[in-house]
Design an enzyme around this catalytic site. Structure first.
Site, short mmCIF file in Angstrom:
data_model
loop_
_atom_site.label_atom_id
_atom_site.label_comp_id
_atom_site.label_asym_id
_atom_site.label_seq_id
_atom_site.Cartn_x
_atom_site.Cartn_y
_atom_site.Cartn_z
N CYS A 186 0.84 -1.19 0.00
CA CYS A 186 0.00 0.00 0.00
C CYS A 186 0.88 1.25 0.00
CB CYS A 186 -0.90 0.00 1.23
SG CYS A 186 -2.06 1.41 1.25
N ASP B 151 0.39 3.78 1.69
CA ASP B 151 0.30 4.40 3.02
C ASP B 151 1.69 4.74 3.58
OD1 ASP B 151 0.03 4.60 5.97
OD2 ASP B 151 -2.04 4.00 5.59
N ARG C 139 2.71 4.99 6.44
CA ARG C 139 3.10 4.26 7.65
C ARG C 139 3.62 2.86 7.36
NH1 ARG C 139 -2.73 4.93 10.19
NH2 ARG C 139 -3.13 4.39 8.02
N HIS D 171 -2.11 -4.01 4.96
CA HIS D 171 -1.96 -3.62 6.37
C HIS D 171 -3.33 -3.40 6.98
CE1 HIS D 171 -2.71 0.83 5.87
NE2 HIS D 171 -2.48 0.50 4.62
N CYS E 34 -6.20 -0.05 6.83
CA CYS E 34 -5.95 0.57 5.52
C CYS E 34 -7.10 1.53 5.16
CB CYS E 34 -5.82 -0.52 4.45
SG CYS E 34 -5.46 0.15 2.81
CO CO Z 1 -3.45 1.19 2.99
#
Ligand code: CO
Length: 212
Positions: free
Chosen positions: A42, A44, A46, A98, A101
């Site tokens: 992803c 993302d 993080r 994750h 998400c």
């Molecule tokens: Co995500």
């Protein structure tokens, strides 16, 4: 005037630190890359691929998009996969989602966020496919966790269905596809046990994941 000078400062510090530990580090990477793994994860912020698995530049080939989706018409993702498998000769493709998400959550809640809604239709397809199993769960939090996991499993199947992977297996290339999920709350990875390394195994995992 150049902005974001703080990032350039950090970059110089980072380069210096690595060069101090290994003066030849960057020189060695100029001539070639030979990563063993392709990471599909992803976007993302993080979930930084290299850091999570403790790998240095040169050790992990990476493709990231919102909600780690593998779509058969996505020329970007397919090109990364083809290059990794056929040219770099990686032996492991890791699809890593994750928990928590935002993309999966938006899909689950049918949120209206703009252009991204169209991309997240792919996650909604996963949701619809597993609707009855998701509905059995007690609350939205557990539905989100489960959909994050199911989305990874479905994307593992999508990777396995590409002509790139099918042809690699046909010619006897060693190539394993893994489905993992990362927990933002403790920084740990979990293997979702959908690893496939042959066309026969693929059929079995496909049956496990898709049977409702
Ligand atoms: Co995500």
């Amino acid at each position: 005037m150049r902005s974001l000078s703080n990032l350039f400062n950090r970059n110089r510090e980072w380069s210096k630190q690595i060069s101090t530990e290994d003066p030849q580090f960057f020189r060695k990477l100029v001539d070639q890359q030979s990563p063993d793994y392709l990471w599909i994860g992803c976007a993302d912020s993080r979930v930084p691929a290299n850091e999570i698995v403790g790998l240095l530049p040169g050790e992990l080939f990476v493709h990231r998009n919102v909600a780690n989706v593998v779509v058969h018409t996505d020329l970007n993702c397919l090109s990364v996969l083809q290059y990794a498998v056929d040219v770099l000769d990686v032996e492991h493709v890791i699809v890593c989602g994750h928990y928590g998400c935002g993309g999966v959550q938006a899909a689950l809640q049918n949120s209206r966020l703009g252009l991204i809604d169209n991309w997240l239709r792919h996650v909604q397809d996963v949701m619809r496919k597993h609707r009855s199993r998701l509905d059995e769960l007690p609350d939205d939090a557990s539905r989100l966790r489960r959909l994050c996991e199911l989305n990874v499993m479905e994307q593992v199947l999508n990777v396995g269905q590409t002509s790139i992977v099918q042809q690699a297996w046909d010619r006897g290339k060693r190539l394993e596809i893994h489905g993992w999920i990362y927990d933002l709350s403790d920084g740990l990875l979990k293997d979702l046990s959908v690893c496939v390394q042959t066309a026969e195994e693929y059929a079995e995992v496909y049956r496990q994941v898709t049977e409702v």
